[in-house]
Design a protein around this motif. Structure first.
Motif, mmCIF file in Angstrom:
data_model
loop_
_atom_site.group_PDB
_atom_site.id
_atom_site.type_symbol
_atom_site.label_atom_id
_atom_site.label_comp_id
_atom_site.label_asym_id
_atom_site.label_seq_id
_atom_site.Cartn_x
_atom_site.Cartn_y
_atom_site.Cartn_z
ATOM 1 N N ASP A 131 8.479 2.168 6.069
ATOM 2 C CA ASP A 131 9.171 1.111 5.327
ATOM 3 C C ASP A 131 9.131 -0.218 6.083
ATOM 4 O OD1 ASP A 131 9.778 2.924 3.354
ATOM 5 O OD2 ASP A 131 11.789 3.337 4.097
ATOM 6 N N ARG A 132 9.265 -0.154 7.407
ATOM 7 C CA ARG A 132 9.217 -1.365 8.220
ATOM 8 C C ARG A 132 7.834 -2.015 8.127
ATOM 9 N NH1 ARG A 132 10.896 -6.040 10.008
ATOM 10 N NH2 ARG A 132 10.479 -6.465 12.206
ATOM 11 N N ALA A 133 6.777 -1.215 8.126
ATOM 12 C CA ALA A 133 5.421 -1.747 7.988
ATOM 13 C C ALA A 133 5.270 -2.483 6.664
ATOM 14 C CB ALA A 133 4.394 -0.623 8.099
ATOM 15 N N VAL A 134 5.747 -1.869 5.592
ATOM 16 C CA VAL A 134 5.647 -2.498 4.271
ATOM 17 C C VAL A 134 6.475 -3.781 4.230
ATOM 18 C CG1 VAL A 134 6.153 -2.201 1.814
ATOM 19 C CG2 VAL A 134 5.145 -0.314 3.121
ATOM 20 N N ASP A 135 7.666 -3.762 4.835
ATOM 21 C CA ASP A 135 8.502 -4.970 4.885
ATOM 22 C C ASP A 135 7.747 -6.125 5.530
ATOM 23 O OD1 ASP A 135 10.634 -3.677 3.713
ATOM 24 O OD2 ASP A 135 11.675 -3.275 5.607
ATOM 25 N N LEU A 136 7.106 -5.844 6.663
ATOM 26 C CA LEU A 136 6.384 -6.900 7.378
ATOM 27 C C LEU A 136 5.198 -7.422 6.565
ATOM 28 C CD1 LEU A 136 6.409 -5.406 10.991
ATOM 29 C CD2 LEU A 136 7.564 -7.502 10.254
ATOM 30 N N VAL A 262 0.249 2.726 2.207
ATOM 31 C CA VAL A 262 0.779 1.394 2.519
ATOM 32 C C VAL A 262 0.373 0.399 1.439
ATOM 33 C CG1 VAL A 262 0.560 -0.560 4.111
ATOM 34 C CG2 VAL A 262 0.931 1.747 5.007
ATOM 35 N N ILE A 263 -0.893 0.431 1.031
ATOM 36 C CA ILE A 263 -1.374 -0.488 -0.011
ATOM 37 C C ILE A 263 -0.595 -0.278 -1.304
ATOM 38 C CG2 ILE A 263 -3.338 -1.045 -1.503
ATOM 39 C CD1 ILE A 263 -5.136 -0.282 0.934
ATOM 40 N N ALA A 264 -0.419 0.979 -1.687
ATOM 41 C CA ALA A 264 0.287 1.282 -2.935
ATOM 42 C C ALA A 264 1.721 0.774 -2.900
ATOM 43 C CB ALA A 264 0.265 2.788 -3.195
ATOM 44 N N GLU A 265 2.403 0.979 -1.768
ATOM 45 C CA GLU A 265 3.795 0.545 -1.675
ATOM 46 C C GLU A 265 3.896 -0.975 -1.615
ATOM 47 O OE1 GLU A 265 7.855 0.995 -1.747
ATOM 48 O OE2 GLU A 265 6.239 2.430 -2.189
#
Length: 291
Positions: A131-136, A262-265
């Motif tokens: 989730d942190r990766a997607v947030d960034l 990651v791309i999808a999210e």
């Protein structure tokens, strides 16, 4: 142990076990991960002093992870170092020595190993890290720089190209030094650097991580279960298992699976912004006669 499954690397065992540790034991875990693997080769007394805990706490921590004592823990670290530096020919020779009279690998064996490796990869991922990766990656006006190594560079470019379709400000760093220097010369706080680094870990990628930390940019690291040296300084670590049908090469399929997740999210999170960006890119492509 499932087909193709290797013992859990020490770093991954520490990461997985932290939730069950006492507060004092978690201090030991953090010291070990922040200076991995060198901190693990210190004496019990010195490691305890660095963590601000007692010697018995260090021993209890090692026991909680399943080791018979601190020497057993350090031997596992030595085994990890051998694995971290293993070359394709090392892996191939080891496979030949272990296989004996095992039948020639076939499609069924490849499917079993790949499925097991994917399952263990997703089981080991920490939801908060994902989730942190997607947030960034979804933060508005953030500049994103993506780079990988000799083989992982293919996956780095795949991630960058998809992100470029759903948001602006994404750069796939060139492989050659001169191009990288020009691209990251203005790197600054608030930027995000996404790095892919797998055994045998590559010095140019580590230099990029060091520059990012010096400039106070955030670092997202895709790595294997043995953890790149970059892991101790990264803001987000997304490890994957390496079990592969190949005798010589680690699996990249789990990395691809995480990248696609990651791309999808990110596309889901950006919503209308992503769709507007894709329409803009599509229209520009038609104007240039590319589509």
């Amino acid at each position: 142990m499932a087909a193709g499954e290797a013992p859990v690397p020490v770093a991954e065992a520490i990461r997985r076990g932290m939730a069950e540790c006492s507060p004092a034991e978690r201090k030991v875990a953090r010291v070990l991960l922040s200076s991995y693997p060198s901190a693990g080769f210190e004496t019990v007394a010195k490691l305890a002093a660095r963590a601000g805990v007692s010697g018995p706490t260090v021993l209890r921590f090692a026991n909680r992870l399943g080791y018979r004592g601190f020497p057993d823990f350090q031997q596992a670290l030595r085994d990890d170092l051998d694995e971290r530096s293993a070359s394709p020919i090392d892996l191939y020779d080891r496979h030949r020595a272990d296989s004996g009279t095992e039948p020639v690998s076939g499609l069924g064996r490849a499917a079993a190993i790949t499925g097991d490796t994917l399952e263990r990869t997703f089981d080991a991922l920490v939801p908060g890290e994902f989730d942190r990766a997607v947030d960034l990656l979804c933060t508005r006006r953030t500049r994103i720089f993506v780079a990988g190594g000799r083989f992982s560079g293919l996956l780095a470019r795949l991630l960058a190209q998809h992100l470029q379709l759903i948001r602006p400000g994404v750069t796939a760093l060139p492989e050659h030094d001169a191009g990288r220097i020009e691209a990251v010369s203005g790197l600054r706080r608030g930027d995000v650097v996404v790095l892919f680094d797998y055994r045998r870990y590559e010095e140019p990628t580590q230099r990029l991580a060091a520059l990012a930390r010096e400039r106070r940019a955030s670092v997202i690291l895709f790595t294997d279960a043995w953890l790149s040296p970059i892991a101790s300084e990264a803001d987000v670590v997304l490890p994957s298992e390496t079990g592969s049908p190949s005798a010589a090469f680690d699996a990249m399929t789990p990395v691809l699976a995480i990248v696609e997740a990651v791309i999808a999210e990110c596309a889901e999170r950006l919503g209308t912004e992503a769709s507007a960006r894709m329409r803009e890119v599509e229209q520009t492509g038609r104007e240039l006669g590319l589509y």
